[in-house]
Design a protein around this motif. Structure first.
Motif, PDB file in Angstrom:
ATOM      1  N   GLU A 144       1.228  -1.067  -0.203  1.00 27.57           N
ATOM      2  CA  GLU A 144      -0.224   0.091  -0.171  1.00 27.57           C
ATOM      3  C   GLU A 144       0.294   1.211   0.229  1.00 27.57           C
ATOM      4  N   ALA A 145       2.583   0.946   1.201  1.00 31.56           N
ATOM      5  CA  ALA A 145       2.752   2.270   0.178  1.00 31.56           C
ATOM      6  C   ALA A 145       4.569   1.750  -0.566  1.00 31.56           C
ATOM      7  N   ASP A 146       4.643   2.668  -0.682  1.00 33.14           N
ATOM      8  CA  ASP A 146       5.645   2.743  -1.588  1.00 33.14           C
ATOM      9  C   ASP A 146       6.938   1.770  -1.058  1.00 33.14           C
ATOM     10  N   PHE A 147       7.534   3.012  -0.236  1.00 35.81           N
ATOM     11  CA  PHE A 147       8.085   2.916   0.896  1.00 35.81           C
ATOM     12  C   PHE A 147       7.910   3.236   1.955  1.00 35.81           C
ATOM     13  N   GLY A 148       8.860   3.039   3.096  1.00 38.63           N
ATOM     14  CA  GLY A 148       8.508   3.789   4.546  1.00 38.63           C
ATOM     15  C   GLY A 148       9.598   4.510   5.290  1.00 38.63           C
ATOM     16  N   ILE A 149       9.319   5.286   6.176  1.00 38.41           N
ATOM     17  CA  ILE A 149      10.191   5.743   7.420  1.00 38.41           C
ATOM     18  C   ILE A 149      10.132   5.193   8.234  1.00 38.41           C
ATOM     19  N   ASN A 150      10.767   4.572   9.344  1.00 34.64           N
ATOM     20  CA  ASN A 150      10.602   3.987  10.227  1.00 34.64           C
ATOM     21  C   ASN A 150      11.685   3.387  11.422  1.00 34.64           C
ATOM     22  N   MET A 151      11.432   2.992  12.420  1.00 28.38           N
ATOM     23  CA  MET A 151      12.573   2.988  13.145  1.00 28.38           C
ATOM     24  C   MET A 151      13.058   1.357  12.851  1.00 28.38           C
ATOM     25  N   PHE A 152      14.186   1.135  13.429  1.00 31.69           N
ATOM     26  CA  PHE A 152      14.764   0.092  13.229  1.00 31.69           C
ATOM     27  C   PHE A 152      14.017  -1.244  13.676  1.00 31.69           C
ATOM     28  N   SER A 153      14.119  -1.254  15.071  1.00 30.32           N
ATOM     29  CA  SER A 153      13.167  -2.012  15.724  1.00 30.32           C
ATOM     30  C   SER A 153      12.445  -3.073  14.813  1.00 30.32           C
ATOM     31  N   ALA A 154      11.066  -2.299  14.329  1.00 33.11           N
ATOM     32  CA  ALA A 154      10.249  -2.313  13.845  1.00 33.11           C
ATOM     33  C   ALA A 154      10.684  -2.875  12.343  1.00 33.11           C
ATOM     34  N   GLN A 155      11.312  -4.507  12.699  1.00 30.31           N
ATOM     35  CA  GLN A 155      11.948  -4.925  11.157  1.00 30.31           C
ATOM     36  C   GLN A 155      11.210  -6.205  11.050  1.00 30.31           C
ATOM     37  N   SER A 156      11.149  -7.037   9.967  1.00 27.99           N
ATOM     38  CA  SER A 156      10.858  -7.879   9.575  1.00 27.99           C
ATOM     39  C   SER A 156      11.758  -8.693   8.199  1.00 27.99           C
ATOM     40  N   PRO A 157      11.801  -9.753   7.877  1.00 26.23           N
ATOM     41  CA  PRO A 157      12.383  -9.766   7.132  1.00 26.23           C
ATOM     42  C   PRO A 157      11.783  -9.801   6.080  1.00 26.23           C
ATOM     43  N   GLU A 158      10.672 -10.174   5.777  1.00 21.24           N
ATOM     44  CA  GLU A 158       9.856  -9.140   3.573  1.00 21.24           C
ATOM     45  C   GLU A 158      10.450  -7.869   4.003  1.00 21.24           C
ATOM     46  N   VAL A 159      10.888  -7.099   4.825  1.00 18.52           N
ATOM     47  CA  VAL A 159      11.682  -5.603   4.066  1.00 18.52           C
ATOM     48  C   VAL A 159      13.593  -5.230   4.442  1.00 18.52           C
ATOM     49  N   SER A 160      13.799  -4.514   3.976  1.00 17.07           N
ATOM     50  CA  SER A 160      15.459  -4.277   4.101  1.00 17.07           C
ATOM     51  C   SER A 160      15.411  -2.538   4.855  1.00 17.07           C
ATOM     52  N   PHE A 161      16.145  -2.862   5.481  1.00 15.61           N
ATOM     53  CA  PHE A 161      16.727  -1.273   5.805  1.00 15.61           C
ATOM     54  C   PHE A 161      17.956  -0.680   6.169  1.00 15.61           C
ATOM     55  N   THR A 162      17.701   0.628   5.517  1.00  9.66           N
ATOM     56  CA  THR A 162      18.684   1.478   5.088  1.00  9.66           C
ATOM     57  C   THR A 162      18.653   2.268   6.360  1.00  9.66           C
ATOM     58  N   PRO A 163      19.853   2.514   6.935  1.00 10.01           N
ATOM     59  CA  PRO A 163      19.874   3.636   8.605  1.00 10.01           C
ATOM     60  C   PRO A 163      20.185   4.215   7.706  1.00 10.01           C
ATOM     61  N   LEU A 164      18.942   6.163   8.564  1.00  7.88           N
ATOM     62  CA  LEU A 164      19.091   7.399   7.858  1.00  7.88           C
ATOM     63  C   LEU A 164      19.851   8.308   9.106  1.00  7.88           C
ATOM     64  N   LEU A 165      19.583   7.840  10.801  1.00 12.05           N
ATOM     65  CA  LEU A 165      19.670   9.257  11.908  1.00 12.05           C
ATOM     66  C   LEU A 165      19.177   8.809  13.043  1.00 12.05           C
ATOM     67  N   ARG A 166      19.896   8.242  13.711  1.00 17.72           N
ATOM     68  CA  ARG A 166      20.442   7.895  15.325  1.00 17.72           C
ATOM     69  C   ARG A 166      19.436   8.967  16.443  1.00 17.72           C
ATOM     70  N   ASP A 167      18.882   8.537  16.519  1.00 17.30           N
ATOM     71  CA  ASP A 167      17.503   9.665  17.192  1.00 17.30           C
ATOM     72  C   ASP A 167      17.258   9.533  19.000  1.00 17.30           C
ATOM     73  N   PRO A 168      18.356  10.000  19.833  1.00 19.14           N
ATOM     74  CA  PRO A 168      18.452   9.762  21.658  1.00 19.14           C
ATOM     75  C   PRO A 168      17.463  10.289  22.559  1.00 19.14           C
TER      76      PRO A 168
END
Length: 302
Positions: A144-168
């Motif tokens: 439904e979405a072309d891509f997402g901007i999300n947290m690294f903890s919200a992971q799944s084998p069905e997606v790949s993650f490219t880190p952009l920013l560390r947020d303390p």
């Protein structure tokens, strides 16, 4: 049957119907009259109906032919506009990019990129689904979405993650709160105050709880809300303090709110780009991703 319906046969029928003459229609289409007659005959055989009545003097529509004429016109229009749309999509003149984005990240990440993107491709609409980490992940996986901007903890084998920013995570409080004057905050200080937290099913809360329980620390939550923006509102009205990702905080020149660094363990979330491993990304969405990475791709190293 429909796949045997030919564009030129429909065009021939429409022209004969409009001009009332095989002779004139044949001239317009640069066809011989027998070739035009064959096209109409083929269409009638395919539809198993008589569309035109031919008399010696003129050609006119049968009642069912008159009913079919606006449909034929519509079919031609749809065919032509879909060809046009394909061309526009190929040249990125039209289209939609759908992004599933954490609400906090939407304010932080997207405006600068959207501004540049809209200047370059003004015809492309941008749809932002500002949803929770869990829901954002589901929208990317479902396509439904072309891509997402999300947290690294919200992971799944069905997606790949490219880190952009560390947020303390920081302590959010009113600038007139007693703790705001302290040089450094200790965990013990937070036992004395009313803490506003987000609900346990929030990705941010899970990350915070896990990091603290590893150190044997527990949060004494007094108020619980669903959204980070609500907790900020409660902090602003003087009801307590909150532990939030820095990204959610307003700028340093805010009248009433301020942020203080938390003691160790330093807790942070990694925000990044989430792409599906099973759905291919449209070329239009890829343009947006390229711009996003150009804007934010180096922030992890800075």
């Amino acid at each position: 049957m429909l796949h045997r319906l030919e564009f030129l046969d429909l065009q021939a029928f429409i022209l004969v119907a409009e001009l009332g003459s095989f002779h004139e229609a044949a001239q317009r289409l640069h066809l011989s009259q027998p070739a035009l007659s064959r096209r109409i005959q083929k269409l009638e055989e395919l539809l198993e109906i008589e569309l035109l009545e031919r008399t010696t003097r003129r050609t006119q529509l049968t009642p069912i032919g008159a009913d079919f004429l606006p449909r034929a016109r519509r079919m031609i229009e749809e065919y032509e506009s879909s060809i046009l749309n394909i061309r526009e999509l190929a040249t990125h003149q039209k289209g939609t990019v759908t992004i599933a984005c954490l609400p906090t990240a939407a304010f932080y990440f997207l405006p600068s990129v959207i501004r540049g993107f809209s200047e370059a491709w003004p015809g492309i609409r941008i749809r932002i689904l500002d949803v929770s980490a869990k829901e954002g992940l589901e929208r990317v996986i479902s396509g439904e979405a072309d891509f997402g901007i999300n947290m690294f903890s919200a992971q799944s084998p069905e997606v790949s993650f490219t880190p952009l920013l560390r947020d303390p995570f920081v302590l959010a409080l009113r600038s007139d709160h007693p703790l705001a004057a302290k040089e450094s905050i200790e965990w013990a200080d937070l036992e004395q105050v009313r803490l506003i937290t987000v609900s346990r099913d929030s990705g941010n809360r899970t990350l915070l709880d896990n990091a603290l329980s590893a150190e044997g620390l527990r949060l004494n939550s007094f108020y619980e809300v669903q959204h980070l923006s609500t907790s900020l509102g409660l902090v602003e009205s003087g009801l307590g303090v909150a532990i939030l990702p820095r990204m959610t905080m307003p700028g340093p020149d805010h009248d009433t709110l301020c942020a203080r660094e938390l003691p160790e363990p330093h807790i942070q979330r990694t925000i990044g780009l989430v792409r599906s491993n099973s759905h291919s990304i449209s070329s239009t969405a890829q343009l947006f991703i390229d711009l996003l990475l150009e804007h934010w791709g180096n922030s992890m190293h800075s």
